[in-house]
Design a protein around this motif. Structure first.
Motif, mmCIF file in Angstrom:
data_model
loop_
_atom_site.group_PDB
_atom_site.id
_atom_site.type_symbol
_atom_site.label_atom_id
_atom_site.label_comp_id
_atom_site.label_asym_id
_atom_site.label_seq_id
_atom_site.Cartn_x
_atom_site.Cartn_y
_atom_site.Cartn_z
ATOM 1 N N LEU A 414 0.840 -1.205 0.000
ATOM 2 C CA LEU A 414 0.000 0.000 0.000
ATOM 3 C C LEU A 414 0.876 1.256 0.000
ATOM 4 N N ASP A 415 1.996 1.249 0.710
ATOM 5 C CA ASP A 415 2.898 2.406 0.713
ATOM 6 C C ASP A 415 3.449 2.663 -0.690
ATOM 7 N N GLU A 416 3.777 1.565 -1.407
ATOM 8 C CA GLU A 416 4.270 1.730 -2.787
ATOM 9 C C GLU A 416 3.183 2.365 -3.676
ATOM 10 N N GLN A 417 1.932 1.888 -3.520
ATOM 11 C CA GLN A 417 0.838 2.460 -4.320
ATOM 12 C C GLN A 417 0.618 3.927 -3.960
ATOM 13 N N ARG A 418 0.720 4.267 -2.688
ATOM 14 C CA ARG A 418 0.537 5.673 -2.290
ATOM 15 C C ARG A 418 1.617 6.560 -2.929
ATOM 16 N N GLU A 419 2.863 6.055 -3.020
ATOM 17 C CA GLU A 419 3.939 6.823 -3.635
ATOM 18 C C GLU A 419 3.644 7.070 -5.111
ATOM 19 N N ASP A 420 3.148 5.996 -5.826
ATOM 20 C CA ASP A 420 2.779 6.163 -7.241
ATOM 21 C C ASP A 420 1.652 7.178 -7.373
ATOM 22 N N ARG A 422 0.953 9.720 -5.354
ATOM 23 C CA ARG A 422 1.436 11.085 -5.113
ATOM 24 C C ARG A 422 2.150 11.625 -6.347
ATOM 25 N N GLU A 423 2.942 10.766 -7.025
ATOM 26 C CA GLU A 423 3.631 11.223 -8.229
ATOM 27 C C GLU A 423 2.630 11.602 -9.328
ATOM 28 N N SER A 424 1.608 10.718 -9.594
ATOM 29 C CA SER A 424 0.617 11.000 -10.641
ATOM 30 C C SER A 424 -0.221 12.215 -10.295
ATOM 31 N N ALA A 425 -0.609 12.365 -9.008
ATOM 32 C CA ALA A 425 -1.421 13.516 -8.599
ATOM 33 C C ALA A 425 -0.633 14.804 -8.813
ATOM 34 N N SER A 426 0.642 14.778 -8.454
ATOM 35 C CA SER A 426 1.474 15.964 -8.638
ATOM 36 C C SER A 426 1.593 16.296 -10.111
ATOM 37 N N GLU A 427 1.719 15.265 -10.963
ATOM 38 C CA GLU A 427 1.829 15.481 -12.418
ATOM 39 C C GLU A 427 0.560 16.110 -12.980
ATOM 40 N N LEU A 428 -0.599 15.756 -12.424
ATOM 41 C CA LEU A 428 -1.880 16.274 -12.904
ATOM 42 C C LEU A 428 -2.289 17.566 -12.204
ATOM 43 N N GLY A 429 -1.453 18.048 -11.265
ATOM 44 C CA GLY A 429 -1.783 19.289 -10.573
ATOM 45 C C GLY A 429 -2.772 19.081 -9.441
ATOM 46 N N LEU A 430 -2.907 17.849 -8.977
ATOM 47 C CA LEU A 430 -3.826 17.567 -7.876
ATOM 48 C C LEU A 430 -3.015 17.542 -6.581
ATOM 49 N N LEU A 439 -9.220 11.952 -3.080
ATOM 50 C CA LEU A 439 -8.862 11.863 -4.509
ATOM 51 C C LEU A 439 -9.978 11.204 -5.309
ATOM 52 N N ALA A 440 -10.493 10.047 -4.816
ATOM 53 C CA ALA A 440 -11.495 9.278 -5.576
ATOM 54 C C ALA A 440 -12.832 9.995 -5.647
ATOM 55 N N ASP A 441 -13.258 10.646 -4.552
ATOM 56 C CA ASP A 441 -14.603 11.208 -4.491
ATOM 57 C C ASP A 441 -14.667 12.674 -4.880
ATOM 58 N N THR A 442 -13.530 13.406 -4.813
ATOM 59 C CA THR A 442 -13.590 14.855 -5.059
ATOM 60 C C THR A 442 -12.630 15.303 -6.160
ATOM 61 N N TYR A 443 -11.306 15.147 -5.938
ATOM 62 C CA TYR A 443 -10.318 15.742 -6.837
ATOM 63 C C TYR A 443 -10.361 15.125 -8.242
ATOM 64 N N ILE A 444 -10.408 13.802 -8.331
ATOM 65 C CA ILE A 444 -10.413 13.166 -9.664
ATOM 66 C C ILE A 444 -11.700 13.493 -10.433
ATOM 67 N N LYS A 525 -5.642 6.449 -15.519
ATOM 68 C CA LYS A 525 -4.697 5.530 -14.876
ATOM 69 C C LYS A 525 -4.656 5.810 -13.371
ATOM 70 N N LEU A 526 -4.605 7.135 -12.995
ATOM 71 C CA LEU A 526 -4.602 7.498 -11.586
ATOM 72 C C LEU A 526 -5.876 6.998 -10.903
ATOM 73 N N ASP A 527 -7.002 7.146 -11.576
ATOM 74 C CA ASP A 527 -8.281 6.693 -11.019
ATOM 75 C C ASP A 527 -8.246 5.190 -10.736
ATOM 76 N N ASP A 528 -7.650 4.424 -11.667
ATOM 77 C CA ASP A 528 -7.558 2.965 -11.491
ATOM 78 C C ASP A 528 -6.660 2.625 -10.300
#
Length: 911
Positions: A414-420, A422-430, A439-444, A525-528
């Motif tokens: 789960l820590d590895e998934q959280r790191e991925d 954070r990287e994708s969210a930062s790339e998308l400006g989230l 992330l799932a219910d609001t930002y995405i 991809k981030l949503d998945d």
């Protein structure tokens, strides 16, 4: 009439959509397959429900296919206005499924369709009732609707390509002439029925006359009836005389029978007396024998008495009696009572020890032995339970170690998934520090919506730039503006420069769209990944953490249980020692009781021997008394039997005298003579009965003949009455036949005039519309003859079949004909057509070139000028779209296969 709104839920490509219509022209447009025609089908289904699958609607589908594939049910709600009143009809369809989940069909849901309105007293439900009310409101059924106001896609040439009979049936029905045909048919049917009634009456009249000719005259019948009446009277007198003779002979016969019965009674009395005499003699002899028997039995009992007295003397001297003097019966009985009491006390003492004290001790010892055995079993079971609990504890400790390792592994994943994430969210400006749920219910979702809006804006911009690019390219190529036909110089622009600018803007827009597409993929991809992380957190990891808690609890519970079992084991051992001590005490008490039991049994045996000896003495005293009583009874019986012998001898003498008297009385009567006389009388009676039966038979024949002649006379009268009635029926039916012929002729004349008048209007209106629509000089008009044959009139006046014309000309002809029919109906069915349904055209531009499409708009405007409240057109033609007052755009999402409706202008909808 006009449609106000249509709601489609789960219908074909519509998930849930409401379409609002304005008065006047409504143009529905969009690409092919977007769901335009489904809106028209929804309007038709709202009005006529299941008729939508009938062949008149030209739809090749069943009711289940009307429902969206992804839905189990579909719903149509249509609101329309007529005569200032608003009506709402609801129709719900439910799919049916087989055993394996496959769709087997569909039907209307119970309680539907429903029709409601302030103009109705209550809501109407049920297919037949709703259909009847709607047809009454709009003045036409589904078939007439399709043939007049609803020009379907692909069916625009229905009227002109139909055979003559079908076209005549359709047009007569639309123009109201079919009502005259119905009247003519009904009158003709009535004429035939009256004619048949007249012919039947004549046939029955001929049959009646033949029956009258075959029957005799009433005067002849009256004479025969009178003669038979006289014969009937003579036979009745003869029968009455024979009855009197038979009655007199019967009385004599009865007297003789009474005498015979008297003889029988005397003989019966004599036989009875003799039987009584025999019994009396036998009874006398029986009393003598009984007397001898009683004397013999008395002697026997006297000898037996002497033997019992000697036995009594011996019994009084038995050793067991001891020193008790039993010389008298009363003394012996008292001694017996004392001996019984002593023996009973001895037996009670034995019983008290044996069944009381000793038995209780044995029972208590058995219970103690059982308790000791049970206690030993409990101790063994407790040791076994301790072993099982130790094993369970070891298993729980091993499982606890395994799940703790599993939790550590899942937390690392789960820590590895959280790191991925954070990287994708930062790339998308989230926000890269947002939680999984945020992330799932609001930002995405917010990012998806803004991204979709921007992509739609860019796509529209690309479409506009591509159109401008085509127009500028055409301006460069031809030197003439494709929009206003002006020259390049008139626009005062450098076309090449403008084209270059447009191409640059178009390239930039396409590049931006490509970037947006890539961003969309990254977002998906981030949503998945977020979804997978939430699933891991809430699913497998949560389950593993719960398992750690469960196994930790299991170890602690096992330890507690083991301690408790050791405590139970100690308590059980103490209880076992106590039981064994109690067992030893009880066994000593049992040995003491057995010694006392032996002494009590010896005393009981001595008391019972004395009791038995005295009982024998008492019994012998009783037997002596009984024998003495029997001897006294025998003496009494001997005296009674002597008296009975004397009475029996007297009874024998009396019966002998009675027998003599009865034999003497019977000697004066002769039964055989009386029987002979009775037989002679019965012979005479038989002859008279035979004569009487013969006379009664002849009387019955005469009576039957009288009835037969009377019935024949009645039949003659009835046939004459039937003849008169049939003559009246023939005259009545003949008059009605002539009357029906006159009415039929009148109806035909009226129908001819109406058809001629309607054909004149139909030719006039069709030609007016044809002239407005048709731009070529090949044909100068249309001609519809009285048989509804349709021809195109060539420029030289030649009549040509519509089948010989081109597709575009056939379309124009059919549109003109439909418009002509609609105008006649509008004039007939309401003030300026206010009660008529809207005129509906589904893709009417098929086979039409651009010039004729322009004229089609003129036709639509013309129809609107007839004060028809509403015209609906489905088309994707740009010219019609640009010139429409009320445009309704339909589009379909290719991913979800879902249609939606857009009103670009959003003008106010008139209710």
């Amino acid at each position: 009439m006009h449609f106000k709104s249509l709601t489609l839920e789960g219908i074909r490509s519509y998930e849930q959509e409401t379409v609002e219509f304005a008065t006047g022209e409504n143009l529905i447009f969009g690409p092919n397959g977007a769901g335009k025609s489904t809106i028209l089908q929804g309007l038709f289904g709202g009005l006529f429900q299941t008729n939508i699958t009938k062949k008149e609607v030209n739809n090749d589908f069943n009711l289940a296919e009307l429902v969206r594939k992804q839905a189990e049910s579909g719903r149509i709600e249509l609101t329309f206005v007529i005569g200032g009143e608003e009506f709402c009809v609801e129709w719900e369809i439910k799919k049916q499924f087989g055993d394996e989940g496959e769709v087997t069909g569909a039907n209307t849901k119970s309680g539907y369709p429903k029709l409601s309105s302030p103009a109705l007293e209550e809501t109407i439900s049920g297919f037949n009732d709703v259909q009847d009310e709607i047809q009454e409101i709009i003045g036409m059924d589904a078939k007439s609707f399709v043939n007049s106001v609803y020009v379907q896609q692909g069916d625009i040439t229905r009227l002109i390509h139909a055979d003559t009979e079908t076209r005549r049936e359709i047009l007569d029905g639309l123009l109201g002439l079919d009502r005259m045909d119905d009247l003519i048919s009904r009158v003709d049917k009535a004429r035939k029925e009256y004619g048949k009634a007249e012919r039947d009456a004549k046939t029955r009249l001929d049959d009646t006359q033949k029956r009258i000719d075959d029957l005799p005259e009433t005067g002849v019948l009256d004479k025969k009836i009178q003669e038979l009446r006289e014969e009937e009277s003579e036979l009745e007198g003869e029968i009455e005389d024979l009855k009197e003779k038979i009655d007199r002979l019967g009385e004599r016969k009865d007297e003789n029978k009474d005498q015979l019965e008297r003889i029988d009674d005397l003989q019966e009395d004599l036989d009875g007396a003799k039987e009584e005499l025999r019994k009396a003699k036998k009874e006398h002899q029986g009393h003598k024998e009984d007397l001898d028997t009683e004397k013999s039995q008395k002697s026997e009992r006297e000898a037996e008495l002497e033997e019992k007295r000697e036995a009594l003397t011996r019994a009084r001297d038995v050793e067991a009696v001891g020193d008790v003097d039993l010389i008298e019966k009363e003394v012996a009985e008292k001694a017996l009572e004392q001996a019984d009491s002593e023996a009973e006390d001895a037996r009670s003492a034995v019983q008290s020890i044996e069944e009381g004290e000793l038995s209780n001790l044995e029972t208590e010892l058995q219970y103690l032995q059982r308790d000791i055995t049970d206690k030993v079993d409990e101790i063994q079971e407790t040791w076994a339970e301790i072993a099982d609990l130790k094993s369970e504890k070891a298993d729980a400790e091993k499982s606890l170690e395994d799940v703790q390792k599993k939790v550590q592994e899942l937390e690392a994943e789960l820590d590895e998934q959280r790191e991925d994430i954070r990287e994708s969210a930062s790339e998308l400006g989230l926000p890269d520090d947002g939680s999984l749920d945020e992330l799932a219910d609001t930002y995405i979702p917010q990012k998806r919506d803004s991204l979709g809006q921007r992509r739609e804006q860019v796509r529209q911009k690309i479409g506009q730039l591509e159109t401008l690019e085509e127009q500028v390219d055409e301006l460069v190529e031809t030197g003439q503006c494709p929009v206003c036909n002006a020259t390049e110089e008139a626009h005062d622009i450098d076309a090449e420069s403008v084209a270059a600018e447009h191409r640059e803007e178009l390239r930039e827009a396409k590049d931006e769209l490509s970037e947006l597409d890539e961003t969309k993929k990254t977002l998906e991809k981030l949503d998945d990944v977020v979804s997978d992380a939430r699933t891991l957190r809430d699913g497998e990891l949560g389950e593993a953490e719960q398992n750690v808690k469960d196994f930790d609890t299991a170890v602690a519970e096992a330890e507690t249980a083991i301690d408790e079992k050791y405590e139970d084991l100690e308590a059980l051992s103490e209880e076992l020692d106590s039981l064994k001590s109690e067992q030893e005490t009880k066994e000593q008490k049992r040995d003491d009781a057995e010694e006392r039991l032996t002494e009590a049994r010896e005393q009981s045996e001595s008391a019972e021997a004395k009791e038995q000896a005295i009982q024998t003495v008492v019994d012998l005293y009783g037997e002596v008394d009984k024998i003495q009583g029997d001897i006294e009874q025998h003496e009494k019986n001997i005296e009674n039997l002597r008296k009975l012998r004397r009475q029996a001898h007297k009874r024998v003498s009396e019966l002998e005298e009675e027998v003599d008297e009865l034999e003497e009385e019977l000697g004066d009567l002769d039964a055989d003579e009386l029987r002979g006389e009775i037989e002679e009388i019965e012979g005479y009676i038989g002859e008279f009965e035979s004569d009487k039966e013969d006379a009664e038979g002849r009387l019955e024949d005469v009576t039957a003949k009288i009835v037969e002649h009377q019935q024949t006379k009645k039949q003659v009268q009835q046939e004459k009455e039937r003849k008169a009635m049939l003559q009246e029926q023939i005259a009545w039916a003949g008059d009605l036949v002539e009357e029906a012929k006159e009415v039929k002729s009148t109806y035909k004349e009226v129908r001819g005039k109406l058809r001629k008048r309607n054909l004149a209007k139909l030719n006039k209106y069709t030609n007016e519309m044809f002239a407005d629509l048709y731009q070529s000089q090949s044909y100068r008009g249309v001609q519809i003859d009285k048989k509804y044959n349709i021809h195109l009139v060539a420029a030289d006046g030649e009549l040509l079949e519509p089948e010989l014309s081109s597709g575009g000309e056939s379309t124009i002809l059919n549109l003109a004909l439909r418009a002509g029919v609609y105008r006649i109906i509008a004039q007939r069915d309401g003030v300026a057509g206010a009660a008529l349904p809207p005129f509906i055209l589904d893709e009417p531009t098929t086979f039409l070139d651009e010039d004729h499409v322009g004229e089609l708009q003129t036709m639509i405007d013309t129809i609107s000028d007839w004060d028809v409240p509403q015209v609906l057109v489905v088309s994707h033609n740009e010219h019609l779209i640009e010139n429409s007052d009320n445009a309704i755009q339909v589009e379909k999402n290719p991913t979800t296969e879902t249609s939606r409706v857009i009103r670009p202008d959003r003008e106010e909808v008139v209710a």
